[in-house]
Design an enzyme around this catalytic site. Structure first.
Site, PDB file in Angstrom:
ATOM      1  CB  SER A 276      -0.968  -0.045   1.184  1.00 29.01           C
ATOM      2  OG  SER A 276      -1.918   0.979   1.126  1.00 29.01           O
ATOM      3  CE  LYS A 301      -5.054  -2.503   1.014  1.00 29.79           C
ATOM      4  NZ  LYS A 301      -5.389  -1.201   0.439  1.00 29.79           N
ATOM      5  CD  GLN A 305      -8.997  -0.769   0.236  1.00 34.12           C
ATOM      6  OE1 GLN A 305      -7.888  -0.584   0.719  1.00 34.12           O
ATOM      7  NE2 GLN A 305      -9.167  -1.297  -0.964  1.00 34.12           N
TER       8      GLN A 305
END
Length: 520
Positions: A276, A301, A305
């Site tokens: 991320s 990733k 979100q």
């Protein structure tokens, strides 16, 4: 309660949209199922099932889970200010956070907390999350602790006034040599940018000209913190990352000003668990040709979100867009919607395919090729960030014997007991970290005691496995003892020379020609 006739009438009167259908289903189950029904659980299970069919990272969390998820990233909580370990079902204080509530009242490393406000927390089989619930509380509230110190004796009582406790994301900062600094960041929390800036200033005051930034095992966090860090190393106008969304449009993040560390050599350490925000930062450094990425392909990733909180404290984290590096690489690794098990087996597939051991086993199709923005170096998309210098998984010191010593907690518990019994003498002999690093050695007698403890813990001893793992055993013991006497940086200073990613990073950053060879 809505009757069946009413439901039928509503169905006739209105178009049965998916959301109404779901609400009707819940009402029918609640009103007519043969046994009592927990409607809250039914609704939560339905939400979880819906999200599971979307992608691997859209999730639902109840109120308690939401608090546990957000606390480490928010940067602080209200508590008593200790770092602890569970040692034989006992809460053992490893550190009283400097300036925190526990340190102010005199709680010291080695203390054992047996109760808090009449709730027994030692010797009753509680897990860490249960203990945290007891120790934490509203700011200004009092935690009355019963503490055993040293040899068996009557418990001491401390009244600790809870306060805001910072959660640090930078867990190690030190000078590797006269010109190279090292910073390890465990996560990207709200305060990570400030913490790294402070660490950089500290290292510069000690002569740092070049930096190793360790993002190994860093699972990510806040995008803003990744941008803050990128802003230290990149130039005005450089892109850090961009996002694409069919619903929310596209956005890019460019830096408004030059960073303050533009000329020194920069090496970023990553591995297969860097994810991320770690991938955003390492991708930005790589695509802008600012530094050298060392390690193994990162997790992959790249789904963004957005949190959607509910009034009861629960929350949906819904994927709303995708991350792309400045050169246009999609960070997200491939996935099949609804197949969580296969997605979760990705690391096993990497191991079985040989990817963790050899860069040659990783094949990228030409369609995924991109070019870095300044030097035009080839880089590849398809999930994760492929480092400039691949470093295979190191099995040099690994043996079944060492794995069992660690898995059973033998090494950790042995070092805790050793420091607990000898803390005063150790600090008299090694009054500061540097003295400890230079002079402390794990003696043969101490090693023999560890082996004996391993035998009593059911760890099978073989001379071959012991000899193979000995350098790592020695480093682990010294690092853990140093950590309990000083801080986490001490542990990293001792254990890093056993880390082949660190050693490769150090070799590259120490050699200007080798460093430049990766940035042609």
């Amino acid at each position: 309660m809505m009757g069946l006739a009413s439901i039928v009438a509503l169905r006739a009167e209105f178009v049965l949209t998916p959301e109404r259908k779901l609400a009707f289903a819940e009402q029918i189950i609640a009103g007519y199922y043969v046994d009592p029904v927990d409607t809250t659980k039914i609704v939560e299970d339905a939400i979880i099932a819906m999200l599971r069919d979307l992608d691997p990272h859209s999730t639902y969390s109840n109120a308690q889970e939401t608090r546990e998820l957000t606390e480490p990233l928010a940067g602080n909580f209200s508590g008593i200010g200790i770092r602890f370990q569970m040692v034989r079902d006992t809460v053992y204080v490893v550190e009283s956070i400097p300036g925190g509530p526990s340190e102010k009242v005199g709680i010291v490393p080695g203390d054992r907390i047996i109760s808090c406000n009449d709730t027994v927390i030692s010797g009753v089989g509680k897990v860490n999350s249960d203990i945290l619930k007891v120790l934490r509380g509203p700011k200004g509230s009092t935690a009355e602790l019963k503490v055993v110190r040293g040899a068996p004796a009557a418990p001491l009582t401390f009244a600790v006034r809870r306060d805001d406790i910072p959660i640090y994301s930078v867990d190690a900062v030190y000078m590797v040599n006269d010109s190279v600094g090292y910073i390890s960041a465990a996560r990207f929390a709200a305060s990570t940018g400030e913490e790294v800036a402070k660490a950089m200033a500290e290292l510069r005051s000690k002569g740092m000209r070049h930096l190793i930034l360790d993002l190994s095992d860093n699972g990510g966090g806040y995008l803003k913190s990744a941008i803050d860090l990128a802003g230290m190393f990149l130039r005005k106008g450089d892109m850090v990352v961009y996002t694409e969304s069919s619903k929310g449009g596209n956005s890019d993040y460019r830096l408004p000003a030059d960073g303050n560390f533009l000329d020194g050599r920069l090496v970023v350490m990553v591995n297969q668990y860097s994810a991320s925000a770690s991938e955003i930062l390492s991708g930005a450094v790589q695509d802008n040709d600012r530094g050298v990425i060392v390690g193994r392909r990162t997790f992959g990733k790249g789904l963004v979100q957005r949190p959607f909180p509910f009034p009861d404290g629960s929350m949906i984290r819904l994927t709303v867009s995708r991350y792309f590096t400045p050169a246009g690489r999609c960070i997200q690794k491939p996935y099949t919607s609804g197949d969580e098990e296969e997605y979760g087996r990705d690391m096993l597939h990497r191991l079985e395919s040989g990817e963790l051991m050899s860069a040659d086993s990783i094949q990228f199709p030409d369609s995924l090729r991109r070019s870095t923005l300044r030097l035009g170096r080839p880089v590849y998309g398809g999930g994760g960030i492929m480092p400039d210098r691949f470093v295979p998984l190191d099995t040099t010191y690994f043996s079944k014997y060492y794995r069992e010593l660690v898995a059973k907690g033998t090494v950790s518990l042995f070092c805790v007991d050793y420091v607990d019994a000898n803390r005063k003498a150790l600090l008299e002999s090694y009054p500061d970290e540097q003295t400890f690093l230079e002079k402390f050695e794990v003696s043969p007698a101490l090693l023999a005691e560890l082996v004996a403890k391993g035998v009593s813990d059911g760890v099978e001893y073989t001379q071959e496995d012991y000899d193979r793992a000995l350098p790592l055993i020695l480093a682990s013991m010294k690092g853990l003892i140093g950590r309990d006497l000083y801080d986490q940086s001490t542990y990293r200073r001792v254990i890093n020379p056993c880390n082949n990613i660190f050693n490769e990073a150090l070799e590259i950053i120490n050699d200007p020609e080798k460093y430049r060879s990766y940035l042609k």
